[in-house]
Design an enzyme around this catalytic site. Structure first.
Site, short mmCIF file in Angstrom:
data_model
loop_
_atom_site.label_atom_id
_atom_site.label_comp_id
_atom_site.label_asym_id
_atom_site.label_seq_id
_atom_site.Cartn_x
_atom_site.Cartn_y
_atom_site.Cartn_z
N HIS A 108 0.74 -1.27 0.46
CA HIS A 108 0.37 -0.23 -0.24
C HIS A 108 1.11 1.15 0.17
O HIS A 108 2.04 1.21 0.72
CB HIS A 108 -0.46 -0.29 1.26
CG HIS A 108 -1.22 1.73 1.78
ND1 HIS A 108 -0.86 2.10 2.22
CD2 HIS A 108 -2.10 2.55 1.06
CE1 HIS A 108 -1.24 3.63 2.80
NE2 HIS A 108 -2.25 3.46 1.81
N ASN A 110 0.50 5.88 -0.62
CA ASN A 110 -0.40 6.68 -0.85
C ASN A 110 0.52 8.18 -0.72
O ASN A 110 1.23 8.31 0.29
CB ASN A 110 -1.26 7.10 -0.35
CG ASN A 110 -1.41 7.79 1.36
OD1 ASN A 110 -1.40 8.34 1.72
ND2 ASN A 110 -1.62 6.85 2.04
N ARG A 112 -0.40 12.36 -0.88
CA ARG A 112 -1.41 13.69 -0.89
C ARG A 112 -0.99 15.24 -0.62
O ARG A 112 0.61 15.25 0.33
CB ARG A 112 -2.27 13.64 -0.28
CG ARG A 112 -2.05 13.09 1.29
CD ARG A 112 -3.32 12.76 1.83
NE ARG A 112 -2.89 12.43 3.13
CZ ARG A 112 -2.12 11.18 4.52
NH1 ARG A 112 -1.13 10.57 3.08
NH2 ARG A 112 -1.72 11.82 5.33
#
Length: 303
Positions: A108, A110, A112
């Protein structure tokens, strides 16, 4: 907010999304990423790239979103109550890869940027992100490689950054109701703006660009290992824990559901294709399944 260049961040994120998808496709002979572009009249837009039913990747998604709102969701202001009532702009990519073979770990990541604005007041911005690894059957050399790449990505920005963000990852990806970690960790960065916009962005770029060098060798090394039905059932059992974390604790999932501006199919993309829950299951003594719990799913320094 004059130094915050959202266009530059957006371009990097879109290029990163494409690079990750193309690199994963090299390892997948039977499936390709399907691209779904979505746009809302009000609220934002995104590009969802999803792969499924491959011989290497059972399900995966690499998603870009750029959303806006007139008021911060509760999930975003729980730790920052002073931001309540501000408008917001958020952009990022989020990815989860669920391999078919139980000997290949789920990954996983991410990355941002979040900007909170209020009329006649200075805007507040920060970066967040990182990556973590969830093995079903552990290999020391894989864990060491994963963390070595993470440390390398942090090295030139701060001598304490790897240990600091590794600990934040260990603390964050923890199922409190189970009393266990989700995996072997990695890096977790949040509310990060301490280097100023330019240098903070460079740091996030360094971490983001290291994801492929951390993960691809593990897929290449393990996806051809023979596995049994028992191995697959255990993978599905552990995937149940993954689903529990994402639905109960994951801030990105909760933010997406609360904000009302995301796309529900994209928000829930992180859930595994098949999971199982077995009442009060216990691993066989001395088994590899027991070793996962007692050795790999423990907070430790891998390098």
């Amino acid at each position: 907010m004059s130094d915050v260049n959202t266009d530059k961040v957006k371009k990097f994120l879109l290029d990163l999304q494409l690079n990750i998808c193309e690199s994963l496709e090299v390892l997948e002979p039977e499936a390709k990423f399907h691209t779904d572009k979505w746009d809302r009249d009000e609220g934002g837009s995104g590009i969802s790239r999803v792969i499924s039913d491959g011989s290497v990747f059972e399900k995966g998604g690499v998603l870009f979103s750029h959303v806006f709102g007139s008021a911060m969701p509760a999930s975003a202001t729980a730790a920052r109550p002073e931001l309540a009532g501000r408008a917001f702009e958020a952009m990022g990519i989020s990815l989860v890869i669920h391999p078919l073979n139980p000997f290949v770990p789920t990954s996983h990541a991410n990355f941002r940027l979040f900007v909170a604005t209020k009329e006649n007041e200075e805007s507040v911005w920060w970066f967040g992100g990182g990556y973590d690894l969830t093995p079903y059957y552990g290999f020391d050399e894989d864990c060491i490689h994963w963390h070595r790449e993470a440390k390398k990505a942090c090295a030139s920005f701060g001598s304490d950054y790897y240990q600091r963000f590794k600990k934040q990852c260990d603390d964050y990806f923890y199922l409190k109701h189970r009393g266990e970690t989700r995996g072997i960790g990695g890096l977790f960065i949040d509310d990060f703006n301490e280097l100023g916009f330019g240098k903070s962005f460079e740091f996030v770029q360094s971490v983001a660009s290291s994801y492929l060098s951390a993960y691809l060798p593990l897929v290449e090394r393990r996806h051809g290992i023979d596995y049994t039905e028992r191995n697959k059932e255990f993978q599905e059992y552990r995937r149940g824990r993954y689903a529990e974390f994402n639905l109960v604790y994951d801030r990105g999932t909760i933010f997406g559901l609360q904000s009302g501006v995301g796309r529900i199919e994209s928000i829930l993309m992180s859930l595994p294709p098949v999971a199982r829950w077995i009442y009060d299951w216990k691993p066989e003594a001395g088994s590899e399944e027991e070793k996962l719990a007692n050795y790999y799913l423990q907070h430790k320094n891998w390098i």
